[in-house]
Design a protein around this motif. Structure first.
Motif, PDB file in Angstrom:
ATOM      1  N   GLU A   9       0.860  -1.175   0.000  1.00 30.55           N
ATOM      2  CA  GLU A   9       0.000   0.000   0.000  1.00 30.55           C
ATOM      3  C   GLU A   9       0.901   1.230   0.000  1.00 30.55           C
ATOM      4  OE1 GLU A   9      -3.045   2.286   3.076  1.00 30.55           O
ATOM      5  OE2 GLU A   9      -2.058   0.441   3.698  1.00 30.55           O
ATOM      6  N   MET A  10       0.555   2.213  -0.829  1.00 36.74           N
ATOM      7  CA  MET A  10       1.299   3.467  -0.809  1.00 36.74           C
ATOM      8  C   MET A  10       0.734   4.308   0.336  1.00 36.74           C
ATOM      9  SD  MET A  10       1.876   6.396  -3.702  1.00 36.74           S
ATOM     10  CE  MET A  10       3.410   5.845  -4.456  1.00 36.74           C
ATOM     11  N   THR A  11       1.562   4.576   1.351  1.00 41.51           N
ATOM     12  CA  THR A  11       1.103   5.317   2.518  1.00 41.51           C
ATOM     13  C   THR A  11       1.437   6.799   2.440  1.00 41.51           C
ATOM     14  OG1 THR A  11       3.139   4.784   3.699  1.00 41.51           O
ATOM     15  CG2 THR A  11       1.242   3.302   4.024  1.00 41.51           C
ATOM     16  N   THR A  12       2.467   7.133   1.681  1.00 36.31           N
ATOM     17  CA  THR A  12       2.864   8.527   1.494  1.00 36.31           C
ATOM     18  C   THR A  12       3.097   8.770   0.018  1.00 36.31           C
ATOM     19  OG1 THR A  12       3.958   8.591   3.655  1.00 36.31           O
ATOM     20  CG2 THR A  12       4.611  10.291   2.068  1.00 36.31           C
ATOM     21  N   CYS A  13       2.492   9.845  -0.479  1.00 33.42           N
ATOM     22  CA  CYS A  13       2.713  10.232  -1.872  1.00 33.42           C
ATOM     23  C   CYS A  13       2.738  11.752  -1.925  1.00 33.42           C
ATOM     24  CB  CYS A  13       1.630   9.668  -2.777  1.00 33.42           C
ATOM     25  SG  CYS A  13       1.940   9.996  -4.532  1.00 33.42           S
ATOM     26  N   GLU A  14       3.930  12.304  -1.827  1.00 30.91           N
ATOM     27  CA  GLU A  14       4.126  13.753  -1.887  1.00 30.91           C
ATOM     28  C   GLU A  14       4.745  14.082  -3.237  1.00 30.91           C
ATOM     29  OE1 GLU A  14       6.606  14.658   1.461  1.00 30.91           O
ATOM     30  OE2 GLU A  14       5.097  13.944   2.902  1.00 30.91           O
ATOM     31  N   ILE A  15       4.110  14.987  -3.980  1.00 32.50           N
ATOM     32  CA  ILE A  15       4.573  15.327  -5.321  1.00 32.50           C
ATOM     33  C   ILE A  15       4.547  16.840  -5.502  1.00 32.50           C
ATOM     34  CG2 ILE A  15       4.026  15.203  -7.781  1.00 32.50           C
ATOM     35  CD1 ILE A  15       2.896  12.408  -7.309  1.00 32.50           C
ATOM     36  N   ASP A  16       5.688  17.404  -5.869  1.00 29.44           N
ATOM     37  CA  ASP A  16       5.790  18.807  -6.266  1.00 29.44           C
ATOM     38  C   ASP A  16       6.150  18.775  -7.754  1.00 29.44           C
ATOM     39  OD1 ASP A  16       6.193  21.514  -6.574  1.00 29.44           O
ATOM     40  OD2 ASP A  16       7.938  21.617  -5.249  1.00 29.44           O
ATOM     41  N   LEU A  17       5.127  18.700  -8.592  1.00 28.38           N
ATOM     42  CA  LEU A  17       5.287  18.398 -10.019  1.00 28.38           C
ATOM     43  C   LEU A  17       5.678  19.644 -10.816  1.00 28.38           C
ATOM     44  CD1 LEU A  17       5.028  16.043 -12.030  1.00 28.38           C
ATOM     45  CD2 LEU A  17       2.682  16.800 -12.448  1.00 28.38           C
ATOM     46  N   ARG A  18       6.959  19.925 -10.799  1.00 27.87           N
ATOM     47  CA  ARG A  18       7.546  21.031 -11.556  1.00 27.87           C
ATOM     48  C   ARG A  18       9.045  20.766 -11.653  1.00 27.87           C
ATOM     49  NH1 ARG A  18      10.415  24.159  -8.098  1.00 27.87           N
ATOM     50  NH2 ARG A  18       9.996  23.774  -5.903  1.00 27.87           N
ATOM     51  N   PRO A  19       9.697  21.304 -12.684  1.00 31.60           N
ATOM     52  CA  PRO A  19      11.148  21.139 -12.737  1.00 31.60           C
ATOM     53  C   PRO A  19      11.786  21.677 -11.459  1.00 31.60           C
ATOM     54  CG  PRO A  19      10.315  21.941 -14.832  1.00 31.60           C
ATOM     55  CD  PRO A  19       9.165  21.996 -13.856  1.00 31.60           C
ATOM     56  N   GLY A  20      12.602  20.846 -10.816  1.00 28.58           N
ATOM     57  CA  GLY A  20      13.221  21.194  -9.541  1.00 28.58           C
ATOM     58  C   GLY A  20      12.396  20.774  -8.341  1.00 28.58           C
ATOM     59  N   GLY A  21      11.144  20.377  -8.574  1.00 27.14           N
ATOM     60  CA  GLY A  21      10.284  19.900  -7.492  1.00 27.14           C
ATOM     61  C   GLY A  21      10.662  18.486  -7.091  1.00 27.14           C
ATOM     62  N   ALA A  22      10.325  18.114  -5.873  1.00 27.26           N
ATOM     63  CA  ALA A  22      10.707  16.806  -5.336  1.00 27.26           C
ATOM     64  C   ALA A  22       9.484  15.922  -5.136  1.00 27.26           C
ATOM     65  CB  ALA A  22      11.432  16.979  -4.008  1.00 27.26           C
ATOM     66  N   PHE A  23       9.767  14.631  -4.952  1.00 28.59           N
ATOM     67  CA  PHE A  23       8.713  13.702  -4.553  1.00 28.59           C
ATOM     68  C   PHE A  23       9.247  12.773  -3.479  1.00 28.59           C
ATOM     69  CE2 PHE A  23      10.770  11.221  -7.928  1.00 28.59           C
ATOM     70  CZ  PHE A  23      10.837   9.963  -7.362  1.00 28.59           C
ATOM     71  N   LEU A  24       8.308  12.223  -2.701  1.00 24.43           N
ATOM     72  CA  LEU A  24       8.598  11.183  -1.724  1.00 24.43           C
ATOM     73  C   LEU A  24       7.448  10.204  -1.769  1.00 24.43           C
ATOM     74  CD1 LEU A  24      10.248   9.976   0.647  1.00 24.43           C
ATOM     75  CD2 LEU A  24       8.792  11.350   2.174  1.00 24.43           C
ATOM     76  N   TRP A  25       7.752   8.939  -2.018  1.00 22.50           N
ATOM     77  CA  TRP A  25       6.754   7.875  -2.054  1.00 22.50           C
ATOM     78  C   TRP A  25       7.166   6.827  -1.025  1.00 22.50           C
ATOM     79  CZ3 TRP A  25       7.837   7.188  -7.938  1.00 22.50           C
ATOM     80  CH2 TRP A  25       7.344   8.294  -8.639  1.00 22.50           C
ATOM     81  N   VAL A  26       6.225   6.410  -0.187  1.00 17.19           N
ATOM     82  CA  VAL A  26       6.493   5.363   0.795  1.00 17.19           C
ATOM     83  C   VAL A  26       5.473   4.259   0.599  1.00 17.19           C
ATOM     84  CG1 VAL A  26       6.697   4.794   3.237  1.00 17.19           C
ATOM     85  CG2 VAL A  26       7.392   7.068   2.433  1.00 17.19           C
ATOM     86  N   LEU A  27       5.974   3.031   0.456  1.00 11.25           N
ATOM     87  CA  LEU A  27       5.136   1.841   0.319  1.00 11.25           C
ATOM     88  C   LEU A  27       5.287   1.004   1.576  1.00 11.25           C
ATOM     89  CD1 LEU A  27       6.136   0.860  -3.326  1.00 11.25           C
ATOM     90  CD2 LEU A  27       4.083   2.078  -2.615  1.00 11.25           C
ATOM     91  N   ARG A  28       4.202   0.367   1.988  1.00 13.82           N
ATOM     92  CA  ARG A  28       4.248  -0.522   3.151  1.00 13.82           C
ATOM     93  C   ARG A  28       3.716  -1.880   2.723  1.00 13.82           C
ATOM     94  NH1 ARG A  28       1.224   2.010   7.307  1.00 13.82           N
ATOM     95  NH2 ARG A  28       3.094   3.189   7.730  1.00 13.82           N
ATOM     96  N   ASP A  29       4.473  -2.947   3.071  1.00 10.84           N
ATOM     97  CA  ASP A  29       4.000  -4.286   2.737  1.00 10.84           C
ATOM     98  C   ASP A  29       3.173  -4.857   3.888  1.00 10.84           C
ATOM     99  OD1 ASP A  29       5.783  -5.377   4.596  1.00 10.84           O
ATOM    100  OD2 ASP A  29       7.195  -6.065   3.085  1.00 10.84           O
ATOM    101  N   GLN A  30       2.717  -6.080   3.724  1.00  8.85           N
ATOM    102  CA  GLN A  30       1.782  -6.682   4.678  1.00  8.85           C
ATOM    103  C   GLN A  30       2.389  -6.906   6.057  1.00  8.85           C
ATOM    104  OE1 GLN A  30       0.524 -10.049   2.362  1.00  8.85           O
ATOM    105  NE2 GLN A  30      -0.970  -8.844   1.219  1.00  8.85           N
ATOM    106  N   ASP A  31       3.711  -7.021   6.145  1.00  5.22           N
ATOM    107  CA  ASP A  31       4.324  -7.212   7.476  1.00  5.22           C
ATOM    108  C   ASP A  31       4.737  -5.885   8.123  1.00  5.22           C
ATOM    109  OD1 ASP A  31       6.761  -6.396   6.396  1.00  5.22           O
ATOM    110  OD2 ASP A  31       7.722  -8.347   6.566  1.00  5.22           O
ATOM    111  N   GLY A  32       4.392  -4.774   7.474  1.00  2.00           N
ATOM    112  CA  GLY A  32       4.678  -3.458   8.030  1.00  2.00           C
ATOM    113  C   GLY A  32       5.988  -2.840   7.574  1.00  2.00           C
TER     114      GLY A  32
END
Length: 166
Positions: free
Chosen positions: A52-75
């Protein structure tokens, strides 16, 4: 050059440091772009089916950053970060991507995602260039292709909803 094909998902090893994934979607490019760059939509499809994707931060522009965090069934959590280099809606996104292994971020790969529409359908081509062959092999060996195929199947379902609502 090695190529594997799973239904409409094709992975090609282009070189020691580069792979290419090609996938067709039954949706116009504007909806594919929206579904692949909007946090509320990405949370519904991104990652393999056991995560499951628990975090999805997107700054969609050149120079912008992203952070994606996935969690599996065991945490266990899997973190990805990067920076957008080019954003050309709905045709192209170029970004760096690193993965957190223990306390260290991996060498960044450069991802180029191109979306080409023809007759209401979109071919997505993802080119990934790694810092080394070891990085490429590590990504492939971690089950990336299977996870991406599962994610693309879920993306198909989301796109069907978006097409119907449009």
């Amino acid at each position: 050059m090695t190529t594997t094909n799973r239904a409409r998902h094709e992975l090609t090893i282009v070189s020691d440091t580069e792979i290419r994934i090609t996938r067709d979607f039954d949706a116009p490019a504007r909806l594919v772009f929206k579904a692949t760059t909007t946090p509320e939509y990405m949370k519904r499809w991104y990652g393999c089916s056991e995560m499951e994707m628990t975090t999805c931060e997107i700054d969609l522009r050149p120079g912008g950053a992203f952070l994606w965090v996935l969690r599996d069934q065991d945490g266990s959590e899997y973190k990805f970060k990067g920076e957008y280099r080019e954003v050309d809606p709905p045709h192209k996104v170029v970004f760096t991507e690193s993965f957190l292994m223990g306390d260290t971020w991996t060498n960044g790969a450069l991802n180029t995602v191109a979306m080409n529409e023809h007759d209401g359908k979109t071919t997505v081509t993802i080119g990934i260039v790694y810092a080394s062959k070891a990085d490429r092999d590590g990504h492939l060996g971690a089950g990336m292709e299977t996870g991406m195929a599962q994610a693309h199947t879920r993306l198909d379902a989301l796109l069907a909803e978006l097409v119907q609502a449009a």
